[in-house]
Design a protein around this motif. Structure first.
Motif: not given
Length: 436
Positions: A243-269
């Motif tokens: 809310a303060r910064s405008g930085d997006p919050v993404l979700f990961v699992e304990r031992h894995a990075v979901p495909e949708a999260t990878e897509e966002v990371l690639k979009r802002h590589d």
């Protein structure tokens, strides 16, 4: 179980009884204001507000009486609303569930009275989805500034509807003329122009929200914050920062990075990433996977949710983090048992006395680590208290979430204290020098 109970109770309207005249306020404005002020009494209370007359141009100021259901007469302290509503260093938004809290926070941050316009849009989030609330908190940030409200799949709760009527969102170029953002499976009043973000799981929904944020803000984020889908208490502080910064919050699992999260990371590589939570929540394996995409990855963590929130409050690296290491700050405090409180309170971290979300797992006593942090940033003065810095805390939830005793302990820890100069020393520095 407690969270489920909170969600279930959000479907039951609070009992507000109008008994006499209120002058100078519209019907909707006064009822909306009542959500903020009157929701501060805990479970098992009801309210008597002076009745609205047909002639609203003139009339006496409103009076409020707070009655306990077990008593015939209101108690003096309860009638005043103190200290449960506020102390000298704290203010409570004390709804009996996150839906009421979100409505109260929205009205506190956007009073929408006296000729001051409310927000251009609001963000509607399901009252059963803490992850959606945390991800959607990024829409509270500039330039969108759409406070979070909570709703249900098939209906709009009374508190939410009343808040929307009082806020009167009109849309703006910054919101693409939308009056409401619908996040996930939640009902929005039919007369509002709406833009939706959807996804089948937290990672997909966060991806959709980031696309919406990027389109509206027309800019890439400066940082990305990754949190756990499985441990909400460790993820809660992310809502305040988004809310303060405008930085997006993404979700990961304990031992894995979901495909949708990878897509966002690639979009802002080219955007640095930060992981909130210890290795027991987000493994080093996940950091390694993220590092393959992001230019850099850093972990911010504490061993438990309370320590984790404090570590984030203290942290700073390249413009990321609150860097709260000195006096003179706003703070927000909630109970880990109510994860949706993070989203409900997000607007308090992006306006007024901007500050991080701190947490407790104990409703009755301030945890030792949290008390230590509050004492570390306790303000002081040498000669003139009016030239000192001050701290202030918002408490989120009713007395079952954070007791009046808890509130009193926080108030004491935040209190301005006089600093005694050593015997024989020269006159001390200015108050600002005393509070570097």
């Amino acid at each position: 179980q407690r969270q489920a109970g909170r969600v279930a109770r959000s479907k039951v309207p609070r009992r507000a009884h109008v008994v006499r005249q209120v002058g100078g306020l519209s019907r909707v404005a006064w009822i909306a204001a009542g959500i903020v002020v009157l929701a501060t009494i805990g479970v098992g209370a009801y309210f008597a507000i002076q009745q609205l007359s047909e002639d609203e141009d003139e009339g006496p100021a409103p009076s409020v009486a707070v009655k306990d259901e077990d008593d015939d007469e209101p108690q003096a302290a309860e009638e005043l609303g103190f200290p449960a509503f506020a102390t000298k260093n704290t203010t409570r938004v004390g709804g009996d569930d996150p839906t009421a809290d979100a409505a109260g926070v929205a009205l506190a941050t956007y009073p929408s009275a006296g000729g001051i316009e409310g927000p251009a849009a609001v963000t509607l989030v399901p009252s059963s989805d803490w992850a959606a609330g945390i991800a959607a908190s990024v829409l509270v940030s500039d330039p969108i500034r759409a406070p979070v409200l909570l709703g249900d799949r098939d209906s709009v709760p009374e508190q939410t509807e009343t808040a929307i009527e009082a806020l009167e969102p009109r849309g703006s170029p910054e919101t693409s003329d939308a009056q409401a953002f619908r996040i996930g499976d939640v009902r929005v009043p039919g007369d509002l122009r709406t833009v939706a973000a959807s996804g089948d799981d937290p990672a997909q929904l966060a991806d959709s929200i980031d696309k919406l944020r990027q389109r509206l803000a027309d800019s890439d984020p400066r940082h990305i914050l990754l949190v756990s889908t499985e441990e909400p208490a460790f993820a809660m502080p992310a809502a305040a920062w988004a809310a303060r910064s405008g930085d997006p919050v993404l979700f990961v699992e304990r031992h894995a990075v979901p495909e949708a999260t990878e897509e966002v990371l690639k979009r802002h590589d080219d955007t640095p990433a930060f992981v909130l939570g210890p290795e027991s929540v987000v493994s080093d394996k996940v950091l390694g996977e993220v590092e393959k995409i992001a230019p850099s990855v850093q972990r911010v963590s504490g061993q438990d949710p309370v320590a984790n929130a404090i570590a984030f409050a203290r942290f700073e690296a390249g413009g990321f983090g609150w860097n709260i290491t000195d006096p003179g700050h706003g703070l927000v405090i909630a109970n880990t048992a109510v994860p949706l409180a993070a989203a409900a309170a997000a607007s308090l971290s992006a306006s007024g006395k901007w500050g991080p979300l701190l947490l407790t797992e104990d409703a009755d006593a301030v945890p030792s680590e949290l008390r230590g942090f509050l004492l570390d940033i306790k303000p002081g003065y040498l000669n003139d208290p009016t030239r000192a810095f001050y701290n202030h805390a918002w408490l989120i939830g009713d007395s079952s979430d954070l007791s009046v005793g808890f509130q009193a302990q926080v108030d004491d820890a935040l209190e301005l204290a006089q600093i005694q100069a050593a015997a024989g020393s020269k006159p001390g520095p200015t108050e600002r020098e005393a509070n570097p």
